[in-house]
Design a protein around this motif. Structure first.
Motif, mmCIF file in Angstrom:
data_model
loop_
_atom_site.group_PDB
_atom_site.id
_atom_site.type_symbol
_atom_site.label_atom_id
_atom_site.label_comp_id
_atom_site.label_asym_id
_atom_site.label_seq_id
_atom_site.Cartn_x
_atom_site.Cartn_y
_atom_site.Cartn_z
ATOM 1 N N UNK A 133 0.885 -1.007 -0.228
ATOM 2 C CA UNK A 133 -0.025 -0.224 -0.261
ATOM 3 C C UNK A 133 0.890 1.132 -0.219
ATOM 4 N N UNK A 134 2.059 0.894 -0.230
ATOM 5 C CA UNK A 134 3.608 1.761 -0.341
ATOM 6 C C UNK A 134 3.581 2.926 1.111
ATOM 7 N N UNK A 135 3.252 2.076 2.105
ATOM 8 C CA UNK A 135 3.362 2.139 3.341
ATOM 9 C C UNK A 135 4.838 2.108 3.723
ATOM 10 N N UNK A 136 5.789 3.171 4.237
ATOM 11 C CA UNK A 136 7.150 2.130 4.845
ATOM 12 C C UNK A 136 6.491 1.459 6.474
ATOM 13 N N UNK A 137 7.390 0.428 6.360
ATOM 14 C CA UNK A 137 7.273 -0.248 8.099
ATOM 15 C C UNK A 137 7.973 0.495 8.788
ATOM 16 N N UNK A 138 8.071 0.842 10.059
ATOM 17 C CA UNK A 138 8.556 2.066 10.147
ATOM 18 C C UNK A 138 9.430 0.761 11.838
ATOM 19 N N UNK A 139 11.017 1.890 12.514
ATOM 20 C CA UNK A 139 11.959 0.399 13.346
ATOM 21 C C UNK A 139 10.664 0.059 13.987
ATOM 22 N N UNK A 140 9.135 0.411 14.408
ATOM 23 C CA UNK A 140 8.081 0.149 15.845
ATOM 24 C C UNK A 140 8.029 -1.248 14.681
#
Length: 159
Positions: A133-140
């Protein structure tokens, strides 16, 4: 129907159901949320007690829910159903039905506690799909994935 229209429809449905809730009574609200939690948490137990095959249990669960919501939303039901009849809503309904069928099969095959723990890994799977969905997975998000899958492995090895 685009995402914004679907989101607005959900907000409208919540608003319609919200007419049944007294927001000024916190004690009543606490009782309602506790009741909801107990009902929601007991569904796998009812699935086992019903002795029905998983697809039949899901069918009656959906049918009864539809009838009750039809009574609650009776004034605007036709308008709501017309707005909900698009590909993505229908697909999500089919996938939710399959989700429930698989959940209740799992409840019959493994202990309820394990089935529910595995079931609640759904949000982790959603995080894994977020790049589509063009969302970035952050460290959390990465930490959540690691901790969740570690918990699943620990539960699995516990047997």
């Amino acid at each position: 129907m685009d995402f914004l229209a679907t989101k607005n429809l959900y907000i409208y449905l919540i608003w319609q159901l919200g007419g049944l809730i007294d927001y000024n009574n916190s004690k009543k609200g606490l009782i309602e949320i506790l009741s909801s939690t107990v009902i929601w948490g007991s569904i796998p137990v009812f699935a086992i007690w019903s002795m029905l095959p998983s697809p039949v249990f899901v069918f009656f669960r959906v049918l009864i829910s539809f009838l009750l919501l039809s009574i609650i939303l009776r004034r605007n039901l036709i308008k709501i159903l017309k707005k909900l009849s698009n590909f993505y809503v229908i697909l999500s309904g089919i996938l939710l039905s399959l989700n429930w069928v698989f959940l209740f099969y799992a409840v019959f095959m493994i202990p309820v506690s394990e089935a529910i723990i595995f079931y609640y890994t759904g949000p982790v799977i959603a995080i894994l799909f977020s790049p589509f969905l063009k969302e970035k997975i952050n460290n959390g998000g990465l930490l959540n994935i690691f901790v969740s899958f570690t918990g699943i492995i620990i539960c699995h090895w516990g047997h």
